[in-house]
Design a protein around this motif. Structure first.
Motif, mmCIF file in Angstrom:
data_model
loop_
_atom_site.group_PDB
_atom_site.id
_atom_site.type_symbol
_atom_site.label_atom_id
_atom_site.label_comp_id
_atom_site.label_asym_id
_atom_site.label_seq_id
_atom_site.Cartn_x
_atom_site.Cartn_y
_atom_site.Cartn_z
ATOM 1 N N LEU A 15 0.826 -1.207 0.000
ATOM 2 C CA LEU A 15 0.000 0.000 0.000
ATOM 3 C C LEU A 15 0.862 1.259 0.000
ATOM 4 C CD1 LEU A 15 -2.673 -1.199 2.574
ATOM 5 C CD2 LEU A 15 -3.008 -0.904 0.118
ATOM 6 N N ASP A 16 1.980 1.226 0.706
ATOM 7 C CA ASP A 16 2.886 2.370 0.728
ATOM 8 C C ASP A 16 3.437 2.650 -0.667
ATOM 9 O OD1 ASP A 16 4.497 4.365 2.323
ATOM 10 O OD2 ASP A 16 6.129 3.198 1.459
ATOM 11 N N LYS A 17 3.761 1.597 -1.420
ATOM 12 C CA LYS A 17 4.248 1.768 -2.792
ATOM 13 C C LYS A 17 3.188 2.395 -3.686
ATOM 14 C CE LYS A 17 8.507 0.259 -2.950
ATOM 15 N NZ LYS A 17 9.625 1.106 -3.446
ATOM 16 N N LEU A 18 1.927 2.217 -3.306
ATOM 17 C CA LEU A 18 0.820 2.815 -4.056
ATOM 18 C C LEU A 18 0.456 4.195 -3.514
ATOM 19 C CD1 LEU A 18 -1.463 -0.337 -4.413
ATOM 20 C CD2 LEU A 18 -0.043 0.704 -6.177
ATOM 21 N N ASN A 19 1.292 4.716 -2.613
ATOM 22 C CA ASN A 19 1.064 6.028 -1.991
ATOM 23 C C ASN A 19 -0.224 6.060 -1.166
ATOM 24 O OD1 ASN A 19 3.408 7.244 -3.123
ATOM 25 N ND2 ASN A 19 2.310 7.490 -5.062
ATOM 26 N N ILE A 20 -0.552 4.917 -0.575
ATOM 27 C CA ILE A 20 -1.749 4.812 0.254
ATOM 28 C C ILE A 20 -1.306 4.680 1.703
ATOM 29 C CG2 ILE A 20 -3.816 3.463 0.738
ATOM 30 C CD1 ILE A 20 -3.672 2.479 -2.194
ATOM 31 N N GLN A 21 -1.716 5.625 2.543
ATOM 32 C CA GLN A 21 -1.300 5.654 3.940
ATOM 33 C C GLN A 21 -2.496 5.380 4.857
ATOM 34 O OE1 GLN A 21 1.923 5.881 4.511
ATOM 35 N NE2 GLN A 21 2.259 6.160 2.308
ATOM 36 N N PRO A 22 -2.233 4.766 6.031
ATOM 37 C CA PRO A 22 -3.347 4.465 6.950
ATOM 38 C C PRO A 22 -3.921 5.725 7.579
ATOM 39 C CG PRO A 22 -1.238 3.930 7.976
ATOM 40 C CD PRO A 22 -0.936 4.277 6.544
ATOM 41 N N ASP A 23 -5.228 5.692 7.820
ATOM 42 C CA ASP A 23 -5.886 6.787 8.531
ATOM 43 C C ASP A 23 -5.659 6.688 10.030
ATOM 44 O OD1 ASP A 23 -6.838 7.558 6.069
ATOM 45 O OD2 ASP A 23 -8.865 7.966 6.803
ATOM 46 N N ARG A 24 -5.582 5.435 10.528
ATOM 47 C CA ARG A 24 -5.331 5.250 11.962
ATOM 48 C C ARG A 24 -4.676 3.890 12.201
ATOM 49 N NH1 ARG A 24 -10.808 4.020 11.329
ATOM 50 N NH2 ARG A 24 -11.538 2.159 12.473
ATOM 51 N N GLN A 25 -4.052 3.771 13.371
ATOM 52 C CA GLN A 25 -3.333 2.551 13.715
ATOM 53 C C GLN A 25 -3.552 2.221 15.178
ATOM 54 O OE1 GLN A 25 0.845 2.716 12.836
ATOM 55 N NE2 GLN A 25 1.275 0.677 13.634
ATOM 56 N N SER A 26 -3.710 0.920 15.468
ATOM 57 C CA SER A 26 -3.853 0.448 16.829
ATOM 58 C C SER A 26 -3.117 -0.880 16.959
ATOM 59 C CB SER A 26 -5.335 0.283 17.198
ATOM 60 O OG SER A 26 -5.468 -0.258 18.490
ATOM 61 N N ARG A 27 -1.938 -0.841 17.563
ATOM 62 C CA ARG A 27 -1.078 -2.023 17.680
ATOM 63 C C ARG A 27 -0.851 -2.674 16.319
ATOM 64 N NH1 ARG A 27 -2.705 -4.990 23.433
ATOM 65 N NH2 ARG A 27 -2.280 -3.156 24.770
ATOM 66 N N ASN A 28 -1.414 -3.862 16.124
ATOM 67 C CA ASN A 28 -1.191 -4.588 14.874
ATOM 68 C C ASN A 28 -2.252 -4.301 13.812
ATOM 69 O OD1 ASN A 28 1.077 -5.931 15.938
ATOM 70 N ND2 ASN A 28 -0.217 -7.520 16.844
ATOM 71 N N ASP A 29 -3.117 -3.336 14.071
ATOM 72 C CA ASP A 29 -4.222 -3.060 13.166
ATOM 73 C C ASP A 29 -4.038 -1.708 12.480
ATOM 74 O OD1 ASP A 29 -5.751 -5.420 13.880
ATOM 75 O OD2 ASP A 29 -6.118 -4.418 15.798
ATOM 76 N N LEU A 30 -4.088 -1.736 11.143
ATOM 77 C CA LEU A 30 -4.032 -0.524 10.336
ATOM 78 C C LEU A 30 -5.354 -0.381 9.608
ATOM 79 C CD1 LEU A 30 -0.488 -0.926 8.698
ATOM 80 C CD2 LEU A 30 -1.077 0.394 10.738
ATOM 81 N N TYR A 31 -5.863 0.851 9.559
ATOM 82 C CA TYR A 31 -7.132 1.111 8.875
ATOM 83 C C TYR A 31 -6.922 2.168 7.786
ATOM 84 C CZ TYR A 31 -9.398 -1.543 12.555
ATOM 85 O OH TYR A 31 -9.778 -2.552 13.404
ATOM 86 N N TYR A 32 -7.316 1.820 6.563
ATOM 87 C CA TYR A 32 -7.165 2.677 5.399
ATOM 88 C C TYR A 32 -8.533 2.970 4.788
ATOM 89 C CZ TYR A 32 -2.336 0.779 5.319
ATOM 90 O OH TYR A 32 -1.063 0.389 5.623
ATOM 91 N N LYS A 33 -8.613 4.082 4.071
ATOM 92 C CA LYS A 33 -9.734 4.231 3.141
ATOM 93 C C LYS A 33 -9.500 3.247 2.019
ATOM 94 C CE LYS A 33 -11.012 9.047 4.016
ATOM 95 N NZ LYS A 33 -10.012 9.383 5.049
#
Length: 304
Positions: A15-33
């Motif tokens: 996702l980072d290579k696609l320039n997509i960054q997470p909106d929020r993070q909680s320990r092992n959980d990343l949430y993206y649009k």
């Protein structure tokens, strides 16, 4: 790259290579649009411990290979398992032989810009702008939208033509304005036949692409595939769509200026690393004019 190796690549890296960054993070959980659809609230979940994803909006998930296959399909390219493995190898494991090129005319992505609304093109000012560039509305409507764009810094809304890239950003233009929204990325356009064994056309911007298909294809898509860079700074981002794909001919439509010549030379060096890929620069067609659209406008008698 073997599938076992591909599945170990962190989905967050993809996702980072696609320039997509997470909106929020909680320990092992990343949430993206979700990169697979349009949404306002991030519901695309990545479990970094298990290295799996789940899109709550569509009720589907899987590993990194599954995601890449879905993303390739959404982008209009071949999405077999082999295609996904090739893409992951190119994007995450291969550093292409291609030199960076300065693009002084390209607008910078501006996070302060927000597209409030998109519609078919109806504003007289935008219709006049298309006419001035020799671009019929019937063709423009296939690729462009009319966008209401809000600038948070200036607290004002403008309207512009919007050309979407494959990561959800837009190139924005009207007669007096040129900008873009994040993320900055390429636009891949599948040809009427397209695919392996055919050709690939590469353009700097959408006005040149539309001008070329009007002049050469009566407004229809090329038989072969097309990449619109949307900026010369995106040259490297185009290579995963080409490397190992067995294209026979690469047609480059760069500007007849120093950055365009540098881009042509840089692409040529990359094409030489591909077996049996013939490079055919097309800029001789529209010389001595700077670009395809300038030549197109002269042919229509729109400039002196």
């Amino acid at each position: 790259m073997k599938i076992e190796q591909a599945k170990t690549i962190p989905i967050s890296d993809i996702l980072d290579k696609l320039n997509i960054q997470p909106d929020r993070q909680s320990r092992n959980d990343l949430y993206y649009k979700s990169p697979l659809r349009t949404e306002k609230t991030a519901s695309f979940h990545v479990d970094t411990a298990k290295n799996v994803w789940y899109d709550h909006g569509i009720g589907e998930g899987g590993d990194g290979v599954t995601f890449v296959r879905k993303w390739l399909k959404l982008s209009g390219v071949s999405d077999t398992c082999s295609d996904a493995l090739r893409w992951m190898s190119n994007m995450l494991g291969y550093v292409p032989v291609i030199a960076p090129v300065q693009d002084p005319d390209a607008p910078k992505s501006q996070p302060k810009l927000t597209i409030l609304q998109k519609r078919e093109i109806i504003r007289p000012e935008l219709l006049e702008y298309l006419d001035s560039r020799g671009l019929p509305l019937s063709i423009a409507n296939e690729y462009l939208v009319e966008a209401d764009v809000y600038n948070r810094e200036k607290r004002k809304t403008i309207f512009a033509l919007g050309f979407k890239n494959d990561n959800g950003g837009y190139e924005l233009r009207n007669e007096f304005y040129k900008a873009s929204t994040s993320p900055k990325y390429i636009t891949f356009i599948r040809g009427r036949i397209g695919g392996q064994g055919g050709g690939i056309h590469i353009f700097e911007g959408w006005t040149d692409y539309l001008s070329a298909i009007i002049q050469h294809e009566n407004g229809k898509r090329f038989i072969d595939d097309t990449i619109v860079l949307n900026s010369l700074s995106n040259l490297k981002k185009a290579t995963p769509y080409i490397k190992g794909y067995c294209y026979q001919t690469a047609y480059t439509w760069m500007d007849n200026d120093e950055p365009g010549r540098n881009a042509t030379a840089s692409l040529d060096a990359f094409f030489q690393t591909e077996e049996n890929l013939l490079h055919t620069p097309m800029n001789y067609i529209y010389a001595p004019y700077k670009d395809v659209n300038a030549w197109h406008m002269v042919k229509l008698g729109l400039t002196g």
